[in-house]
Design an enzyme around this catalytic site. Structure first.
Site, PDB file in Angstrom:
ATOM      1  N   HIS A   1       0.814  -1.221   0.000  1.00  0.00           N
ATOM      2  CA  HIS A   1       0.000   0.000   0.000  1.00  0.00           C
ATOM      3  C   HIS A   1       0.850   1.274   0.000  1.00  0.00           C
ATOM      4  CE1 HIS A   1      -3.626  -2.260   0.369  1.00  0.00           C
ATOM      5  NE2 HIS A   1      -3.344  -2.715   1.580  1.00  0.00           N
TER       6      HIS A   1
ATOM      7  N   ASP B   1      -3.582 -10.434  -2.330  1.00  0.00           N
ATOM      8  CA  ASP B   1      -4.102  -9.872  -1.094  1.00  0.00           C
ATOM      9  C   ASP B   1      -5.536  -9.391  -1.325  1.00  0.00           C
ATOM     10  OD1 ASP B   1      -2.737  -8.487   1.637  1.00  0.00           O
ATOM     11  OD2 ASP B   1      -4.495  -7.433   0.878  1.00  0.00           O
TER      12      ASP B   1
ATOM     13  N   HIS C   1      -6.940  -6.733  -0.350  1.00  0.00           N
ATOM     14  CA  HIS C   1      -6.979  -5.295  -0.595  1.00  0.00           C
ATOM     15  C   HIS C   1      -6.151  -4.961  -1.841  1.00  0.00           C
ATOM     16  CE1 HIS C   1      -7.587  -5.701   3.836  1.00  0.00           C
ATOM     17  NE2 HIS C   1      -8.568  -4.863   3.569  1.00  0.00           N
TER      18      HIS C   1
ATOM     19  N   ASP D   1      -5.466 -12.424   3.500  1.00  0.00           N
ATOM     20  CA  ASP D   1      -6.679 -11.867   4.099  1.00  0.00           C
ATOM     21  C   ASP D   1      -7.918 -12.048   3.230  1.00  0.00           C
ATOM     22  OD1 ASP D   1      -5.407 -10.131   2.368  1.00  0.00           O
ATOM     23  OD2 ASP D   1      -5.344  -8.448   3.753  1.00  0.00           O
TER      24      ASP D   1
END
Length: 308
Positions: free
Chosen positions: A122, A159, A161, A243
Site C-alpha cells: 500500500h 491480497d 486489498h 486476508d
C-alpha cells in the site's frame, strides 16, 4: 535446489498498539507454522537508501526515518503506526526481498518466501498507507530490472486489498506487469478495471464481496493466467496476502487454504514455462492468526514441492 525463507528478528520489533491488526504475533505465527520444513533459512539484510530510491524520493525516506519515535508508538497516518525499530523492520523487508531476487536469479535457490513485516503493497511513491512504509515488492521488481537487466518482471498480488502502492510505483514501468485481484468495493477504494497503467501494464481484477474459491479460480483462469502467459515474465514476484481467507476479520472474500495452494501452484506452472520457475513471494496481509498461519504454510508447501 531448495526454497529459501528470508526473515529477520528485527521484524518483531515493529510494535503497534494493542488491538491493531498488523501485530507482532502475525509474523510469530507464520514462522511457527513453517518450523521443521525443508527451507534454507536466510537472514534478511538491511535495505539501503539507494535501494529505497529505486521507487521512493529522498524526501519520503527522510520523512519515515524522522517519524520513528524514541519510545512508545506514534500514528503516522489513519492506519499506520511506528515504534522504535519500525524503520529497521521495514528495511529488513526490502533487503530480504532484494536478497531473494538475487538468490533466485543466481540459481542459489529455486524460489523464495520473504517472511517479514510490516507489509509494503500500500505504500505509494510519497505516501504511507495501510500499515505500509515502503513499497517492498515494487522495489524488488525495479532491482531485478535495473541491476539484473531483466526486461519483463511480473507482480501478482492476491491480497484481499488492492495493491495501490505497487500500482502507483510501477504505473509507468513498461518492463513490468502488475496484476491485482482484490475485493471491490473495499478499502482503499482503488483498483477498478479501468486502471491499466501508462503502458497497459496494470491489470485489476475486482472481486465481489462473498466471492468463493470456485469463482476466484475461474477469474484467474480467465484473466490472470492468459495475461501472464502473453507477457512471458523472466521473474515472477508474488504479493502474498492471506486476508482473502473466509475467516479474516477485515474483508469478505471466502477463500480457503486450498485456494491459496491452488493459485500458488498455477503461478508456479507459469513460472516453470517462462522463467525456469523463478518465483519470489513476499508476505503481505492476513489478520486472523490461525488462518494466516495455515494459509502461509499451504503457500510455502507448494513452493517447497515445486523447488525440490
Amino acid at each position: 535446489m531448495t526454497t529459501a525463507m528470508i526473515t529477520h528478528s528485527d521484524c518483531l520489533s515493529h510494535v503497534t498498539p494493542t488491538g491493531h491488526p498488523e501485530q507482532v504475533a502475525r509474523l510469530e505465527r507464520v514462522l511457527a507454522a513453517l518450523q521443521g520444513r525443508a527451507l534454507e533459512q536466510v537472514e534478511a539484510p538491511l535495505g539501503r537508501i539507494e535501494d529505497l530510491r529505486l521507487c521512493h524520493p529522498q524526501a519520503h525516506i527522510d520523512h519515515i526515518r524522522a517519524a520513528e519515535p524514541d519510545e512508545g508508538t506514534v500514528q503516522i497516518d489513519p492506519d499506520t503506526w511506528m515504534s522504535p525499530g519500525s524503520v529497521d523492520a521495514a528495511l529488513r523487508g526490502v533487503g530480504g526481498a532484494l536478497a531473494a531476487v538475487d538468490m533466485v536469479l543466481a540459481g542459489k535457490a529455486a524460489n523464495a518466501f520473504v517472511a517479514t513485516r510490516p507489509p509494503g503493497h500500500h505504500a505509494e511513491t510519497e505516501k504511507t498507507m495501510g500499515f505500509c512504509l515502503f513499497g517492498t515488492v515494487a522495489i524488488a521488481a525495479r532491482h531485478a530490472m535495473e541491476r539484473h537487466g531483466l526486461s519483463r518482471v511480473a507482480v501478482v498480488d492476491f491480497d484481499v486489498h488492492h495493491g495501490n502502492g505497487t500500482q502507483d510505483l510501477l504505473w509507468s514501468e513498461a518492463r513490468s506487469l502488475f496484476i491485482s485481484s482484490h475485493q471491490y468495493p473495499l478499502w482503499p477504494g482503488t483498483g477498478p478495471v479501468s486502471d491499466t497503467g501508462a503502458h497497459g501494464n496494470v491489470i485489476n481484477l475486482p472481486l465481489d464481496p462473498g466471492t468463493n474459491g470456485e469463482a476466484f479460480r475461474a477469474a484467474y483462469e480467465e484473466t490472470v493466467f492468459p495475461a501472464l502467459d502473453a507477457f512471458a515474465p523472466e521473474l515472477l514476484l508474488i504479493s502474498a496476502g492471506f486476508d482473502a481467507h473466509h475467516d479474516d476479520p477485515l474483508a469478505g472474500l471466502r477463500l480457503t487454504e486450498d485456494d491459496f495452494a491452488w493459485v500458488t501452484g498455477r503461478l508456479c506452472d507459469l513460472a516453470d514455462t517462462h522463467c525456469s520457475g523463478r518465483v519470489v513471494s513476499c508476505l503481505e496481509g492476513g489478520y486472523d492468526l490461525d488462518a494466516l498461519a495455515s494459509s502461509a504454510a499451504a503457500h510455502v508447501d507448494v513452493l517447497i514441492a515445486r523447488g525440490a
